[in-house]
Design an enzyme around this catalytic site. Sequence first.
Site, PDB file in Angstrom:
ATOM      1  N   ARG A  18       0.724  -1.079  -0.093  1.00 36.58           N
ATOM      2  CA  ARG A  18      -0.069  -0.083  -0.091  1.00 36.58           C
ATOM      3  C   ARG A  18       0.896   1.341  -0.005  1.00 36.58           C
ATOM      4  NH1 ARG A  18      -3.154  -0.169   4.865  1.00 36.58           N
ATOM      5  NH2 ARG A  18      -1.283  -1.352   5.640  1.00 36.58           N
ATOM      6  N   ASN A  36      -6.132  -2.616   2.049  1.00 36.94           N
ATOM      7  CA  ASN A  36      -6.185  -4.052   2.261  1.00 36.94           C
ATOM      8  C   ASN A  36      -7.593  -4.673   2.348  1.00 36.94           C
ATOM      9  OD1 ASN A  36      -3.295  -4.422   2.437  1.00 36.94           O
ATOM     10  ND2 ASN A  36      -3.113  -4.373   4.609  1.00 36.94           N
TER      11      ASN A  36
END
Length: 91
Positions: A18, A36
């Site tokens: 990320r 996520n």
Amino acid sequence: MRRVNARITGVVQGVGFRWSAQSQAEALGLTGWVRNRRDGSVEAEIQGPPGAVERMLTWLREGPSTARVSDVVVRERELVRENGFDQRSTA
């Protein structure tokens, strides 16, 4: 302008995916978000000029060196007004 939703599977959580995706998107001047998923995947919405979106999708298919991407499923989305590229909470 183009907006896509991408679902990335493989070893993509706990490897800086990320953070790296946010950094790459910002470098390309894209807006959107990354998060996520509880199923172990990563999801991203990416918006910007078509060429920059394609470059981001190419990057997502590889990810950072610590990741092992097995698949990226891309769906077209409608454009939205937003600023910046954020990390969102797990969904």
